[in-house]
Design a protein around this motif. Structure first.
Motif, short mmCIF file in Angstrom:
data_model
loop_
_atom_site.label_atom_id
_atom_site.label_comp_id
_atom_site.label_asym_id
_atom_site.label_seq_id
_atom_site.Cartn_x
_atom_site.Cartn_y
_atom_site.Cartn_z
N TYR A 1 -9.24 -15.56 -5.46
CA TYR A 1 -8.85 -15.65 -4.05
C TYR A 1 -8.74 -14.23 -3.48
CZ TYR A 1 -7.21 -20.56 -4.41
OH TYR A 1 -7.11 -21.92 -4.58
N ASP A 2 -9.14 -14.06 -2.21
CA ASP A 2 -8.78 -12.81 -1.55
C ASP A 2 -7.34 -12.94 -1.06
OD1 ASP A 2 -8.68 -14.04 1.07
OD2 ASP A 2 -10.84 -13.78 1.26
N ILE A 3 -6.74 -11.85 -0.62
CA ILE A 3 -5.32 -11.86 -0.32
C ILE A 3 -4.98 -12.83 0.81
CG2 ILE A 3 -5.51 -9.84 1.19
CD1 ILE A 3 -2.50 -10.85 -1.04
N ASP A 4 -5.81 -12.90 1.85
CA ASP A 4 -5.51 -13.80 2.96
C ASP A 4 -5.54 -15.26 2.51
OD1 ASP A 4 -5.21 -11.70 4.74
OD2 ASP A 4 -7.30 -11.74 5.39
N SER A 5 -6.53 -15.62 1.72
CA SER A 5 -6.63 -17.00 1.23
C SER A 5 -5.48 -17.33 0.29
CB SER A 5 -7.97 -17.20 0.49
OG SER A 5 -9.06 -16.97 1.36
N ALA A 6 -5.09 -16.37 -0.54
CA ALA A 6 -3.99 -16.61 -1.48
C ALA A 6 -2.67 -16.84 -0.73
CB ALA A 6 -3.86 -15.43 -2.43
N LEU A 7 -2.42 -16.03 0.28
CA LEU A 7 -1.18 -16.18 1.05
C LEU A 7 -1.17 -17.51 1.82
CD1 LEU A 7 -0.75 -12.54 2.38
CD2 LEU A 7 0.62 -13.67 0.63
N ASP B 1 -5.09 -1.50 -4.29
CA ASP B 1 -6.49 -1.78 -3.95
C ASP B 1 -6.73 -3.27 -3.78
OD1 ASP B 1 -7.37 0.83 -3.85
OD2 ASP B 1 -8.05 0.87 -5.93
N VAL B 2 -6.12 -4.09 -4.64
CA VAL B 2 -6.32 -5.55 -4.53
C VAL B 2 -5.64 -6.11 -3.29
CG1 VAL B 2 -5.83 -7.78 -5.62
CG2 VAL B 2 -6.67 -5.88 -7.01
N LEU B 3 -4.41 -5.68 -3.05
CA LEU B 3 -3.64 -6.26 -1.95
C LEU B 3 -4.06 -5.77 -0.58
CD1 LEU B 3 -0.01 -6.26 -3.41
CD2 LEU B 3 -1.70 -8.10 -3.43
N TYR B 4 -4.56 -4.52 -0.50
CA TYR B 4 -4.79 -3.93 0.82
C TYR B 4 -6.20 -3.41 1.05
CZ TYR B 4 0.26 -4.21 0.87
OH TYR B 4 1.56 -4.67 0.81
N ASN B 5 -6.98 -3.29 -0.02
CA ASN B 5 -8.33 -2.73 0.16
C ASN B 5 -9.44 -3.69 -0.25
OD1 ASN B 5 -7.24 -0.26 1.06
ND2 ASN B 5 -6.97 0.47 -1.04
N GLY B 6 -9.08 -4.95 -0.48
CA GLY B 6 -10.08 -5.98 -0.71
C GLY B 6 -10.76 -5.96 -2.06
N ALA C 1 6.09 0.73 -2.18
CA ALA C 1 6.18 1.34 -3.51
C ALA C 1 5.15 2.45 -3.65
CB ALA C 1 5.97 0.27 -4.58
N TYR C 2 3.96 2.21 -3.12
CA TYR C 2 2.90 3.21 -3.19
C TYR C 2 3.29 4.45 -2.38
CZ TYR C 2 -1.89 4.95 -3.53
OH TYR C 2 -3.01 5.71 -3.81
N GLY D 1 8.02 -19.41 -0.01
CA GLY D 1 8.56 -18.49 0.98
C GLY D 1 7.98 -17.09 0.85
N VAL D 2 8.72 -16.11 1.34
CA VAL D 2 8.27 -14.72 1.36
C VAL D 2 7.98 -14.23 -0.06
CG1 VAL D 2 8.95 -12.35 1.92
CG2 VAL D 2 9.59 -14.23 3.44
N VAL D 3 6.84 -13.59 -0.23
CA VAL D 3 6.47 -12.99 -1.52
C VAL D 3 6.84 -11.50 -1.44
CG1 VAL D 3 4.62 -12.59 -3.19
CG2 VAL D 3 4.60 -14.66 -1.78
N GLU D 4 8.00 -11.17 -2.00
CA GLU D 4 8.54 -9.82 -1.84
C GLU D 4 7.60 -8.75 -2.39
OE1 GLU D 4 11.10 -9.06 -0.10
OE2 GLU D 4 12.78 -10.42 -0.39
N GLY D 5 6.91 -9.06 -3.50
CA GLY D 5 6.04 -8.06 -4.11
C GLY D 5 4.90 -7.64 -3.20
N TYR D 6 4.37 -8.59 -2.44
CA TYR D 6 3.29 -8.26 -1.51
C TYR D 6 3.79 -7.33 -0.42
CZ TYR D 6 -0.10 -8.70 2.26
OH TYR D 6 -0.99 -8.42 3.26
N VAL D 7 4.95 -7.66 0.14
CA VAL D 7 5.52 -6.84 1.21
C VAL D 7 5.84 -5.44 0.70
CG1 VAL D 7 7.49 -6.63 2.77
CG2 VAL D 7 6.47 -8.88 2.37
N ASN D 8 6.30 -5.35 -0.55
CA ASN D 8 6.82 -4.09 -1.05
C ASN D 8 5.80 -3.22 -1.78
OD1 ASN D 8 9.86 -3.76 -0.62
ND2 ASN D 8 9.63 -5.92 -1.11
#
Length: 337
Positions: free
Chosen positions: A269-275, A321-326, A295-296, A284-291
């Protein structure tokens, strides 16, 4: 003691059960919690923990002031909701013990742990703040299954109060003064749990092949990087190898929302599809994605201060890279190992 829990989500509601064994407990809900409050008032089970809450009173969103005469206040909202709630109650706070549940970083121009952000607003409350970390899945707490968590605070009185009044025979509490280390490690375990759970998704993607060797490698790398970041941010190494670090990491990537997100990403899944899929499931909110992005940025700041080197954190780079750069999770794993 009177305990007021601010937020009727899964964990805040689950904690009503151990907390009510020695205390009077009230549960206040935000505007987002209104449907849940209605179910609770009808005597129904909380939809996210599948148990009835244990409370003496339920307060609506416009009744926040009624909660503030409690001896212990528990801020049980998401990371993004902590400071807005704190700002509403700050002027009314005196000498209460204040406990935070959310696991994440706050962006105040610089990246701070949640206690640090609260201290920035009210330095006089520095020793009143406690944070909960460690392996603690809400449904298990609600069902009185064995749970052992860490309460961290700079205040000796605060630690004494939480140990005496909130511990039960199934909800055990360890104490530490390393609140910055605990909160840094706990925010990071959400981020790294996403990457560890990629492997479950990759296993499924490859026809349910088992990849335990790779799990061992990536868990080791995650702990190494969390330790590097915790030390650089002023925490203690031993915190990472205790309940707050490795203990919570295992619980989160095996059973939490961050692990669910990671597994979907590992499946391709890409990040949009996974969410969107998690939203469809009612997660509910996935804290790891937000953070992860915060963290970076924290890592980059610590690098600029000479406290670590970014090349020590290849897995964090891959997560970003996975979460924000596709980038594809399997591709990142291949590049790393």
């Amino acid at each position: 003691m009177k305990v007021a829990i601010l937020g009727a989500g899964a964990m805040g509601s689950a904690l009503t059960i151990p907390y009510s064994e020695k205390n009077e407990v009230v549960l206040w809900g935000t505007e987002y919690d209104v449907p849940i409050l209605e179910k609770i008032r009808r005597g129904e089970k909380h939809p996210r923990i599948d148990e009835r809450v244990a409370v003496n009173d339920i307060l609506n969103p416009d009744e926040l002031d009624k909660a503030l005469n409690a001896d212990i206040l528990v801020i049980a909202v998401s990371t993004e909701g902590v400071m807005p709630i704190f700002e509403q109650i700050s002027d009314s706070l005196k000498d209460q013990v204040i406990i935070t549940l959310a696991k994440g970083f706050i962006d105040e121009g610089e990246i701070l742990t949640i206690p640090q952000a609260i201290w920035h607003e009210r330095k006089d409350l520095k020793r009143n703040i406690a944070a909960i970390t460690g392996p603690s899945i809400a449904k298990e707490v609600a069902k009185k299954l064995p749970t052992h968590v860490v309460y961290s605070s700079l205040g000796d009185r605060t630690l004494k109060v939480v140990k005496e009044y909130l511990e039960t025979d199934y909800y055990r509490i360890s104490l530490t003064h390393d609140i910055v280390g605990c909160e840094t490690a706990s925010a990071l375990k959400n981020v790294y749990s996403i990457a560890i759970a990629w492997i479950r998704g990759i296993e499924s993607r490859k026809g349910n092949v088992t990849m335990n060797n790779l799990k061992g490698i990536i868990v080791t790398q995650a702990l190494r990087e969390i330790g590097t970041l915790v030390r650089a941010n002023g925490g203690k190494t031993e915190t990472v190898y205790d309940l707050t670090g490795i203990g919570d990491l295992i619980a989160t990537f095996r059973g939490g929302r961050n692990g669910m997100l990671g597994e979907l990403l590992g499946k391709g899944y890409d990040i949009d599809s996974a969410l969107k899929e998690l939203e469809r499931r009612g997660v509910g909110v996935v804290e790891g994605y937000v953070n992860a992005e915060r963290a970076y940025r924290l890592a980059e700041t610590l690098d600029h201060k000479g406290k670590l080197k970014m090349e020590e954190l290849p897995l964090l780079e891959g997560i970003n890279d996975v979460l924000y750069n596709g980038k594809d999770a399997e591709e990142v794993i291949h590049d790393l190992f």
